[in-house]
Each structure stands twice: as structure tokens, then as C-alpha cells.
Design a protein around this motif. Sequence first.
Motif, PDB file in Angstrom:
ATOM      1  N   TYR A  59       0.832  -1.203   0.000  1.00 46.39           N
ATOM      2  CA  TYR A  59       0.000   0.000   0.000  1.00 46.39           C
ATOM      3  C   TYR A  59       0.870   1.258   0.000  1.00 46.39           C
ATOM      4  CZ  TYR A  59      -2.969   3.733   1.809  1.00 46.39           C
ATOM      5  OH  TYR A  59      -3.618   4.929   1.979  1.00 46.39           O
ATOM      6  N   LEU A  60       1.949   1.237   0.781  1.00 45.66           N
ATOM      7  CA  LEU A  60       2.791   2.429   0.928  1.00 45.66           C
ATOM      8  C   LEU A  60       3.580   2.775  -0.331  1.00 45.66           C
ATOM      9  CD1 LEU A  60       4.156   1.875   4.559  1.00 45.66           C
ATOM     10  CD2 LEU A  60       2.357   3.461   3.819  1.00 45.66           C
ATOM     11  N   VAL A  61       3.898   1.771  -1.166  1.00 43.91           N
ATOM     12  CA  VAL A  61       4.714   2.052  -2.355  1.00 43.91           C
ATOM     13  C   VAL A  61       3.866   2.411  -3.574  1.00 43.91           C
ATOM     14  CG1 VAL A  61       6.542   0.503  -1.550  1.00 43.91           C
ATOM     15  CG2 VAL A  61       4.842  -0.363  -3.185  1.00 43.91           C
ATOM     16  N   LYS A  62       2.557   2.314  -3.472  1.00 46.13           N
ATOM     17  CA  LYS A  62       1.712   2.443  -4.665  1.00 46.13           C
ATOM     18  C   LYS A  62       1.819   3.805  -5.343  1.00 46.13           C
ATOM     19  CE  LYS A  62      -2.520   3.689  -2.121  1.00 46.13           C
ATOM     20  NZ  LYS A  62      -2.810   4.995  -2.765  1.00 46.13           N
ATOM     21  N   ASP A  63       2.153   4.849  -4.578  1.00 44.68           N
ATOM     22  CA  ASP A  63       2.239   6.194  -5.157  1.00 44.68           C
ATOM     23  C   ASP A  63       3.663   6.742  -5.190  1.00 44.68           C
ATOM     24  OD1 ASP A  63      -0.568   6.418  -5.564  1.00 44.68           O
ATOM     25  OD2 ASP A  63      -0.834   6.891  -3.434  1.00 44.68           O
ATOM     26  N   LEU A  64       4.641   5.923  -4.855  1.00 44.47           N
ATOM     27  CA  LEU A  64       6.029   6.380  -4.865  1.00 44.47           C
ATOM     28  C   LEU A  64       6.555   6.467  -6.298  1.00 44.47           C
ATOM     29  CD1 LEU A  64       7.723   4.356  -1.965  1.00 44.47           C
ATOM     30  CD2 LEU A  64       7.008   6.756  -1.939  1.00 44.47           C
ATOM     31  N   PRO A  65       7.568   7.334  -6.559  1.00 48.45           N
ATOM     32  CA  PRO A  65       8.260   7.299  -7.853  1.00 48.45           C
ATOM     33  C   PRO A  65       8.917   5.924  -8.059  1.00 48.45           C
ATOM     34  CG  PRO A  65       8.810   9.296  -6.640  1.00 48.45           C
ATOM     35  CD  PRO A  65       8.060   8.419  -5.682  1.00 48.45           C
ATOM     36  N   TRP A  66       9.049   5.546  -9.325  1.00 49.70           N
ATOM     37  CA  TRP A  66       9.566   4.213  -9.626  1.00 49.70           C
ATOM     38  C   TRP A  66      10.940   3.977  -9.026  1.00 49.70           C
ATOM     39  CZ3 TRP A  66       7.072   0.090 -11.092  1.00 49.70           C
ATOM     40  CH2 TRP A  66       5.858   0.218 -11.770  1.00 49.70           C
ATOM     41  N   LYS A  67      11.799   4.992  -8.991  1.00 50.77           N
ATOM     42  CA  LYS A  67      13.146   4.790  -8.458  1.00 50.77           C
ATOM     43  C   LYS A  67      13.103   4.415  -6.977  1.00 50.77           C
ATOM     44  CE  LYS A  67      14.041   9.697  -7.381  1.00 50.77           C
ATOM     45  NZ  LYS A  67      14.956  10.850  -7.628  1.00 50.77           N
ATOM     46  N   TRP A  68      12.143   4.954  -6.241  1.00 49.71           N
ATOM     47  CA  TRP A  68      12.015   4.625  -4.824  1.00 49.71           C
ATOM     48  C   TRP A  68      11.333   3.273  -4.626  1.00 49.71           C
ATOM     49  CZ3 TRP A  68      15.077   6.650  -1.568  1.00 49.71           C
ATOM     50  CH2 TRP A  68      15.535   7.952  -1.730  1.00 49.71           C
ATOM     51  N   TYR A 211       7.191  -4.214  -6.758  1.00 53.03           N
ATOM     52  CA  TYR A 211       7.858  -4.242  -5.444  1.00 53.03           C
ATOM     53  C   TYR A 211       8.023  -5.679  -4.953  1.00 53.03           C
ATOM     54  CZ  TYR A 211       8.076  -3.909  -0.321  1.00 53.03           C
ATOM     55  OH  TYR A 211       8.405  -4.067   0.996  1.00 53.03           O
ATOM     56  N   MET A 212       6.982  -6.479  -5.065  1.00 50.31           N
ATOM     57  CA  MET A 212       7.040  -7.856  -4.570  1.00 50.31           C
ATOM     58  C   MET A 212       7.960  -8.726  -5.419  1.00 50.31           C
ATOM     59  SD  MET A 212       3.186  -8.890  -3.339  1.00 50.31           S
ATOM     60  CE  MET A 212       2.440  -8.740  -4.979  1.00 50.31           C
ATOM     61  N   ILE A 213       7.709  -8.761  -6.715  1.00 48.22           N
ATOM     62  CA  ILE A 213       8.409  -9.719  -7.579  1.00 48.22           C
ATOM     63  C   ILE A 213       9.864  -9.324  -7.792  1.00 48.22           C
ATOM     64  CG2 ILE A 213       8.480 -10.711  -9.901  1.00 48.22           C
ATOM     65  CD1 ILE A 213       5.431 -10.604  -9.932  1.00 48.22           C
ATOM     66  N   VAL A 214      10.105  -8.070  -8.128  1.00 49.22           N
ATOM     67  CA  VAL A 214      11.480  -7.631  -8.373  1.00 49.22           C
ATOM     68  C   VAL A 214      12.289  -7.689  -7.085  1.00 49.22           C
ATOM     69  CG1 VAL A 214      12.920  -5.692  -9.090  1.00 49.22           C
ATOM     70  CG2 VAL A 214      10.843  -6.251 -10.363  1.00 49.22           C
ATOM     71  N   GLY A 215      11.677  -7.314  -5.965  1.00 50.82           N
ATOM     72  CA  GLY A 215      12.374  -7.422  -4.693  1.00 50.82           C
ATOM     73  C   GLY A 215      12.791  -8.850  -4.400  1.00 50.82           C
ATOM     74  N   SER A 216      11.901  -9.798  -4.660  1.00 55.52           N
ATOM     75  CA  SER A 216      12.227 -11.209  -4.428  1.00 55.52           C
ATOM     76  C   SER A 216      13.389 -11.663  -5.303  1.00 55.52           C
ATOM     77  CB  SER A 216      10.993 -12.083  -4.700  1.00 55.52           C
ATOM     78  OG  SER A 216       9.934 -11.763  -3.834  1.00 55.52           O
ATOM     79  N   ILE A 217      13.341 -11.305  -6.590  1.00 58.07           N
ATOM     80  CA  ILE A 217      14.388 -11.729  -7.526  1.00 58.07           C
ATOM     81  C   ILE A 217      15.735 -11.117  -7.153  1.00 58.07           C
ATOM     82  CG2 ILE A 217      15.154 -11.562  -9.926  1.00 58.07           C
ATOM     83  CD1 ILE A 217      12.187 -11.762 -10.734  1.00 58.07           C
ATOM     84  N   LEU A 218      15.731  -9.818  -6.843  1.00 56.85           N
ATOM     85  CA  LEU A 218      16.991  -9.155  -6.502  1.00 56.85           C
ATOM     86  C   LEU A 218      17.589  -9.726  -5.221  1.00 56.85           C
ATOM     87  CD1 LEU A 218      16.098  -5.422  -7.278  1.00 56.85           C
ATOM     88  CD2 LEU A 218      17.593  -6.928  -8.608  1.00 56.85           C
ATOM     89  N   ALA A 219      16.757  -9.983  -4.230  1.00 57.90           N
ATOM     90  CA  ALA A 219      17.263 -10.450  -2.942  1.00 57.90           C
ATOM     91  C   ALA A 219      17.717 -11.901  -2.982  1.00 57.90           C
ATOM     92  CB  ALA A 219      16.196 -10.281  -1.867  1.00 57.90           C
ATOM     93  N   MET A 220      17.272 -12.653  -3.986  1.00 54.94           N
ATOM     94  CA  MET A 220      17.743 -14.034  -4.132  1.00 54.94           C
ATOM     95  C   MET A 220      18.905 -14.134  -5.111  1.00 54.94           C
ATOM     96  SD  MET A 220      14.373 -16.460  -3.837  1.00 54.94           S
ATOM     97  CE  MET A 220      13.180 -15.514  -4.772  1.00 54.94           C
ATOM     98  N   GLY A 221      19.357 -12.971  -5.606  1.00 54.02           N
ATOM     99  CA  GLY A 221      20.493 -12.942  -6.521  1.00 54.02           C
ATOM    100  C   GLY A 221      21.718 -12.349  -5.861  1.00 54.02           C
ATOM    101  N   LEU A 222      22.084 -11.160  -6.286  1.00 55.28           N
ATOM    102  CA  LEU A 222      23.278 -10.507  -5.744  1.00 55.28           C
ATOM    103  C   LEU A 222      22.870  -9.669  -4.544  1.00 55.28           C
ATOM    104  CD1 LEU A 222      26.286 -10.389  -6.384  1.00 55.28           C
ATOM    105  CD2 LEU A 222      25.871  -8.301  -7.679  1.00 55.28           C
ATOM    106  N   HIS A 223      22.850 -10.292  -3.382  1.00 49.80           N
ATOM    107  CA  HIS A 223      22.349  -9.661  -2.161  1.00 49.80           C
ATOM    108  C   HIS A 223      23.055 -10.325  -0.977  1.00 49.80           C
ATOM    109  CE1 HIS A 223      19.474  -8.500   0.995  1.00 49.80           C
ATOM    110  NE2 HIS A 223      19.021  -7.581   0.157  1.00 49.80           N
ATOM    111  N   PRO A 224      23.368  -9.566   0.082  1.00 50.82           N
ATOM    112  CA  PRO A 224      24.066 -10.175   1.231  1.00 50.82           C
ATOM    113  C   PRO A 224      23.372 -11.413   1.784  1.00 50.82           C
ATOM    114  CG  PRO A 224      24.080  -7.791   1.450  1.00 50.82           C
ATOM    115  CD  PRO A 224      23.218  -8.103   0.248  1.00 50.82           C
ATOM    116  N   LEU A 225      22.035 -11.392   1.867  1.00 48.04           N
ATOM    117  CA  LEU A 225      21.332 -12.557   2.397  1.00 48.04           C
ATOM    118  C   LEU A 225      21.486 -13.776   1.493  1.00 48.04           C
ATOM    119  CD1 LEU A 225      17.983 -11.076   3.789  1.00 48.04           C
ATOM    120  CD2 LEU A 225      20.070 -11.635   5.023  1.00 48.04           C
TER     121      LEU A 225
END
Length: 322
Positions: A59-68, A211-225
Motif C-alpha cells: 500500500y505504501l509504495v503504490k504512489d512512490l516514484p519508480w526509483k524509490w 515491489y514484490m516480484i522484483v524485490g524477491s528476484i533481486l534479494a535471491m540474486g546478488l544480495h548479502p542474504l
Amino acid sequence: MGNRVSRDDFEWVYTDQPHTERRKEILAKYPEIKKLMGPDPQLKWVVSLMVLIQLVACYLVKDLPWKWVFFWAYAFGGCLNHSMTLAIHDISHNVAFGNREAKWNRFFGMFANLPIGFPYATSFKKYHVDHHRYLAGDGLDVDVPTAFEGRFFSSPPRKLLWLFLQPFFYVLRPLYVNPKPITSMEVINTGVQLAYDLLIYLMWGPKPIFYMIVGSILAMGLHPLAGHFIAEHYMYLKGYDTFSYYGPLNWLTFNVGYHMEHHDFPSIPGSKLPLVKKIAAEYYDHLPYHTSWVCVLWDFIFCDSLGPFARVKRKYKVAKVE
């Protein structure tokens, strides 16, 4: 730093995985460890809170600029979703409701799957069983890279690319290495996930979906976790094909770093794995372990002896179902 890796094949071994024998020895000496097996009563509440947090974040990201949206997808949403994949990992071992309620564990895995954005939980369970039963098994354990990956991703830039593409290899590799029929639970998982994504889209537009899908892909790729993907089974020391990590990131990842202990006792919830190490300390204190997942990723990229080929592989005599 620009050298190609020195390995040209996997580390083939002709011994059984060490976890089976160590489990027998530990249980014979410390039978009280059996009391740690069973459901984790807190897991369902922690996971439910995480799902709620991600719903609010959508809900909070729905109106944010794409870069954020992109920034928060990597810095926050991706971290939470990566943590959720490890909750799903625990749930796949039936530690949410116990072995007697296997179906409820599968449905709860689908619920935990919702913030990730794409169906994952049921298929993960289907293949993760083989990862434990046939650790490093040729044609059975789809956690092991293919020979193509080992040959092609053999220089630092290519290994960096391989880390970034890891989520896609985890999805595609099982279809090539050990394809299995689609189950009815996978169809349900897909239907539930698509319905949730459609609901989010209709309420708040495309940015929460991104936010959901890209965040998941990025965090399962080149990410500290994502360092745990490499830390767990890549051969940083010859003769060992499972490693633990005892650092603070375990707090965010359901103690998946206690990976030696987890493979010894997969039915013990992640929350109780530190007790396994404490009770049977003499079985674990002398084993090599990692202290930083970030260092694991750095060494993987720039060390000539490391790469997708730096995995133990075994042959198992099993009849595969066609």
C-alpha cells in the motif's frame, strides 16, 4: 582477478553423505535432542506478521516514484521476502503444524508465499526432499549446478552474472536435471498466488506487484542474504560439502546458517538449531564454518578455486520415476 577458475569438473566422491551417520551418533549419545523435533509454535505468528507487513508495504509504495519503489524493493521488501523463502524452507519440513498435519503445512506455505509474488512454496517442497535424501546426488539434487554452469560461469565477471541470475537457475534447473510431474497442490499454489497478485493490482496498481516480484528476484540474486546459497554447500574446504554460518544474519533467516545442524536434524525447527550445537558441541565445534556471507560471495567471485564446479557430487543407486 580476471583468471578463470582452476576446476573443470565437480568433486566426485564415493562415500555416503556424512549427516546420516552423525545423526545416529548424536542421538545415541544425546537422546534428549529428540525433544527438539516437532512444530515451532511461534513460526505461524512470525510468518503471519511478515505477510501483514508486506501487505502494508504494498500500500505504501503504490504512489512512490519508480526509483524509490526499486530502492525499497531491494533494501526492504527483498530482505523480508528472502527471509520468507527461508520460513517456507522451515515450513517444508512440517515444523509449522507438525508431521501429522502435512496438508496444513502445505497450505500455510502458500500463505507465506503471497508476498513473494510468484508461486514457489509447493514446488520447493517437492524438490527439497531430494536435496536432503540424496545430498549432491547426480541427477537428483537440483541444488547442484549443471555442467554447463560450471564451464560457462568460470571467470569473475561471469560468476558475478551467475550470482545475479541465481533465482532463474533455481527455477529452470529442476526442469532440466530432474523434471517431475506437476501436482495438484502446485496448481492450487499457482491459483492462489495469481489471485492475490490480481487483487493487489486491482486495488493499488502495478507498483506493488513490481515491489514484490522484483524485490524477491533481486534479494535471491546478488544480495548479502543470498550468500547463504553459496555458503551452505560449496566446497570452500576440500572434503566438506556442508558448512554452517553462525553470524547475526541468522536472526533474519530463521537460523538457516546452522546448516550442518539442519542437515543432521531436518525435522528440528530453525529456532532450535542453536540448541543442537550447544548440546552436541563436540560434534560441531571442530568443523569449518563461515563468519560472513558477504565474504563468501566475494571469495566465490574472485577465488580461482571457487565457482559452480566447486561442489561435491555423488552417484546414488535409485530408480527414478519416469
